[in-house]
Scaffold this active site. Structure first.
Site, PDB file in Angstrom:
ATOM      1  N   HIS A  25       5.683   4.804  -9.381  1.00  0.00           N
ATOM      2  CA  HIS A  25       5.169   3.923  -8.298  1.00  0.00           C
ATOM      3  C   HIS A  25       6.085   2.708  -8.191  1.00  0.00           C
ATOM      4  O   HIS A  25       6.018   1.798  -9.017  1.00  0.00           O
ATOM      5  CB  HIS A  25       3.730   3.469  -8.602  1.00  0.00           C
ATOM      6  CG  HIS A  25       3.131   2.622  -7.523  1.00  0.00           C
ATOM      7  ND1 HIS A  25       1.909   2.897  -6.954  1.00  0.00           N
ATOM      8  CD2 HIS A  25       3.576   1.512  -6.881  1.00  0.00           C
ATOM      9  CE1 HIS A  25       1.636   1.994  -6.025  1.00  0.00           C
ATOM     10  NE2 HIS A  25       2.637   1.133  -5.969  1.00  0.00           N
ATOM     11  N   HIS A  27       8.270  -0.120  -5.436  1.00  0.00           N
ATOM     12  CA  HIS A  27       8.652  -0.681  -4.132  1.00  0.00           C
ATOM     13  C   HIS A  27      10.088  -1.176  -4.228  1.00  0.00           C
ATOM     14  O   HIS A  27      10.387  -2.021  -5.068  1.00  0.00           O
ATOM     15  CB  HIS A  27       7.748  -1.857  -3.754  1.00  0.00           C
ATOM     16  CG  HIS A  27       6.297  -1.494  -3.684  1.00  0.00           C
ATOM     17  ND1 HIS A  27       5.676  -1.117  -2.524  1.00  0.00           N
ATOM     18  CD2 HIS A  27       5.348  -1.434  -4.649  1.00  0.00           C
ATOM     19  CE1 HIS A  27       4.405  -0.847  -2.763  1.00  0.00           C
ATOM     20  NE2 HIS A  27       4.177  -1.023  -4.045  1.00  0.00           N
ATOM     21  N   LYS A 111       0.987   8.668   0.567  1.00  0.00           N
ATOM     22  CA  LYS A 111       0.280   7.480   0.083  1.00  0.00           C
ATOM     23  C   LYS A 111      -0.852   7.077   1.010  1.00  0.00           C
ATOM     24  O   LYS A 111      -0.641   6.890   2.214  1.00  0.00           O
ATOM     25  CB  LYS A 111       1.282   6.318  -0.040  1.00  0.00           C
ATOM     26  CG  LYS A 111       0.690   5.010  -0.551  1.00  0.00           C
ATOM     27  CD  LYS A 111       0.293   5.092  -2.016  1.00  0.00           C
ATOM     28  CE  LYS A 111      -0.514   3.888  -2.473  1.00  0.00           C
ATOM     29  NZ  LYS A 111       0.287   2.795  -2.957  1.00  0.00           N
ATOM     30  N   HIS A 148      -4.161   3.960  -3.057  1.00  0.00           N
ATOM     31  CA  HIS A 148      -4.424   2.553  -3.370  1.00  0.00           C
ATOM     32  C   HIS A 148      -5.942   2.415  -3.385  1.00  0.00           C
ATOM     33  O   HIS A 148      -6.575   2.397  -2.343  1.00  0.00           O
ATOM     34  CB  HIS A 148      -3.797   1.616  -2.332  1.00  0.00           C
ATOM     35  CG  HIS A 148      -3.995   0.173  -2.702  1.00  0.00           C
ATOM     36  ND1 HIS A 148      -2.974  -0.640  -3.139  1.00  0.00           N
ATOM     37  CD2 HIS A 148      -5.112  -0.591  -2.741  1.00  0.00           C
ATOM     38  CE1 HIS A 148      -3.456  -1.845  -3.432  1.00  0.00           C
ATOM     39  NE2 HIS A 148      -4.744  -1.848  -3.187  1.00  0.00           N
ATOM     40  N   HIS A 186      -1.945   2.439  -9.907  1.00  0.00           N
ATOM     41  CA  HIS A 186      -2.075   1.125 -10.556  1.00  0.00           C
ATOM     42  C   HIS A 186      -3.521   0.765 -10.876  1.00  0.00           C
ATOM     43  O   HIS A 186      -4.049  -0.210 -10.367  1.00  0.00           O
ATOM     44  CB  HIS A 186      -1.401   0.017  -9.733  1.00  0.00           C
ATOM     45  CG  HIS A 186      -1.624   0.054  -8.249  1.00  0.00           C
ATOM     46  ND1 HIS A 186      -2.858   0.123  -7.681  1.00  0.00           N
ATOM     47  CD2 HIS A 186      -0.745   0.010  -7.222  1.00  0.00           C
ATOM     48  CE1 HIS A 186      -2.733   0.128  -6.369  1.00  0.00           C
ATOM     49  NE2 HIS A 186      -1.464   0.073  -6.057  1.00  0.00           N
ATOM     50  N   ASP A 259       4.793  -0.361 -10.149  1.00  0.00           N
ATOM     51  CA  ASP A 259       4.382  -1.140  -8.975  1.00  0.00           C
ATOM     52  C   ASP A 259       5.230  -2.413  -8.862  1.00  0.00           C
ATOM     53  O   ASP A 259       4.758  -3.437  -8.379  1.00  0.00           O
ATOM     54  CB  ASP A 259       2.893  -1.481  -9.008  1.00  0.00           C
ATOM     55  CG  ASP A 259       2.367  -1.934  -7.656  1.00  0.00           C
ATOM     56  OD1 ASP A 259       3.065  -1.711  -6.643  1.00  0.00           O
ATOM     57  OD2 ASP A 259       1.283  -2.533  -7.616  1.00  0.00           O
TER      58      ASP A 259
HETATM   59  C1  NCD Z   1       2.643  -4.239  -3.185  1.00  0.00           C
HETATM   60  C2  NCD Z   1       3.766  -4.699  -2.234  1.00  0.00           C
HETATM   61  O1  NCD Z   1       4.121  -5.872  -2.292  1.00  0.00           O
HETATM   62  O2  NCD Z   1       4.279  -3.874  -1.488  1.00  0.00           O
HETATM   63  N1  NCD Z   1       1.981  -5.394  -3.724  1.00  0.00           N
HETATM   64  C3  NCD Z   1       1.282  -5.460  -4.868  1.00  0.00           C
HETATM   65  O3  NCD Z   1       0.688  -6.489  -5.153  1.00  0.00           O
HETATM   66  N2  NCD Z   1       1.217  -4.454  -5.701  1.00  0.00           N
HETATM   67  C4  NCD Z   1       1.699  -3.323  -2.477  1.00  0.00           C
HETATM   68  C5  NCD Z   1       0.765  -2.591  -3.388  1.00  0.00           C
HETATM   69  O4  NCD Z   1       1.164  -1.736  -4.163  1.00  0.00           O
HETATM   70  O5  NCD Z   1      -0.451  -2.868  -3.338  1.00  0.00           O
HETATM   71 ZN    ZN Z   2       2.465  -0.677  -5.018  1.00  0.00          ZN
END
Ligand code: NCD
Ligand code: ZN
Length: 356
Positions: A25, A27, A111, A148, A186, A259
């Site tokens: 997971h 970003h 997702k 999520h 998460h 995450d």
């Molecule tokens: C994530 C993001 O910034 O894209 N933020 C977070 O707090 N984890 C989005 C997510 O996974 O909820």
């Molecule tokens: Zn995330």
């Protein structure tokens, strides 16, 4: 995994070897931000599940393919890192799009963001029943649904949103699609850990390093810490302990998903700060610390390098990494395009180091 000992605090200079981990997971954003953060994960991990919450979101295979090319260009030419792409589920995602995604060979999951639940989730799902043809197809093709797991009802307390999601949403999806692979992403509560443990083998969960290392006091005591704000939000200590127990149990339903969610410093240090912590720069070191603190280093490799691959039906990575017990100070920031991103533990100590 080879370790000299599993004593709770290993002596300075100790080394451990692990099968190369994967991040299930992650970003990495786009553009200059992507170029800045991608090398951190590529250095540590063999693969990562790439979250699709860009603006605009990655809702088609065509967009996933374009994003894949952009990621490949952000990697060193000789890098063996493999991005595993995802589609962002909407009310309008069709069964044909799911078939197309699987046929592409690039997309490994879909997702589900409840609309409004987190960063860039406005295009998310408002009526899960509209997604049923897509979910049916995913079940048939074995394509996992990544969830999520928070309700968005403003009447529900933010600390209860994950538990409510289980009762109001997740149970129904699992009931209607008993052979759909679902990753509860998460997880942050005892309720979620218990639910996953008691569910069928089709249900797994990722756990972040920051939820293993911190509780809500780390966000709120002694002043608000915007860099410790993420979604789902940090919970109370009893929940953190339940996550530690799940991650270090050896149960193959639980696996690493950082995450890591970078935001430019100004988007965090402001009156309405974005959710997300940047951990990819030291992901494996942070997990190692959490497992060491729990006297459970013997389970680290299962959690970080084996369980996730097994859940996704992929081979484990064929090479290894080495970590050394060696303290280092985290920089105050890392470059992030024209801006900077503040890493977790900025200016503070991390106790393990990936070598070289
Ligand atoms: C994530 C993001 O910034 O894209 N933020 C977070 O707090 N984890 C989005 C997510 O996974 O909820
Ligand atoms: Zn995330």
């Amino acid at each position: 995994m080879s370790i000299a000992s599993n004593k709770s605090s290993m002596p300075s200079g100790s080394e451990i070897q692990l099968i190369r981990p994967d991040d299930w997971h992650l970003h990495v954003r786009a553009g200059a931000g992507l170029k800045a953060v991608m090398p951190f994960t590529a250095r540590q991990c063999g693969r990562a599940i790439i979250m699709p919450n860009l603006t605009p979101p990655v809702i088609t295979t065509e967009l996933a393919s374009t994003y894949y090319q952009e990621i490949m260009q952000a990697l060193e030419p000789q890098s063996a890192f493999q991005p595993l792409m995802t589609l962002y589920l909407t009310n309008n995602t069709t069964a044909e799009e799911i078939q197309h995604a699987v046929d592409s060979g690039l997309v490994y999951a879909v997702k589900l963001y409840p609309a409004g639940a987190t960063t860039n989730s406005d295009a998310g799902v408002t009526d899960i029943k509209q997604c049923y043809p897509a979910l049916e197809k995913m079940q048939t093709l074995g394509l996992p649904l990544l969830v999520h797991g928070e309700v968005t009802d403003p009447a529900i307390d933010i600390f209860d949103r994950e538990k409510q999601f289980i009762e109001q949403r997740l149970t129904g999806i699992i009931h209607d699609f008993p052979e759909l692979k679902v990753v509860f992403e998460h997880i942050t509560t005892r309720d979620a850990a218990d639910f996953v443990r008691e569910s069928s083998d089709y249900i797994g969960a990722t756990i972040t390093a920051h939820h293993l290392l911190m509780n809500r006091n780390d966000m709120l005591v002694g002043g608000i810490k915007p860099h410790h704000y993420c979604l789902p939000v940090l919970k109370r200590e009893t929940h953190r302990q339940a996550l530690i127990a799940a991650a270090t149990s050896g149960n193959s339903k639980f696996f690493m998903g950082t995450d890591s969610a970078p935001h430019a410093r100004g988007k965090k240090e402001t009156t309405c700060g974005c959710a997300g912590m940047f951990t990819a720069f030291a992901a494996i070191e942070l997990y190692t610390e959490a497992f060491e603190n729990a006297d459970a280093l013997e389970h680290l490799e299962n959690f970080c390098s084996i369980h996730g691959a097994e859940f996704y039906g992929l081979p484990v990575n064929s090479d290894q990494i080495t970590l050394r017990k060696e303290s280092w100070t985290v920089p105050q920031s890392y470059p992030y395009g024209d801006d900077v991103v503040v890493p977790l533990r900025a200016g503070q100590t991390i106790y393990w180091k990936l070598i070289p």
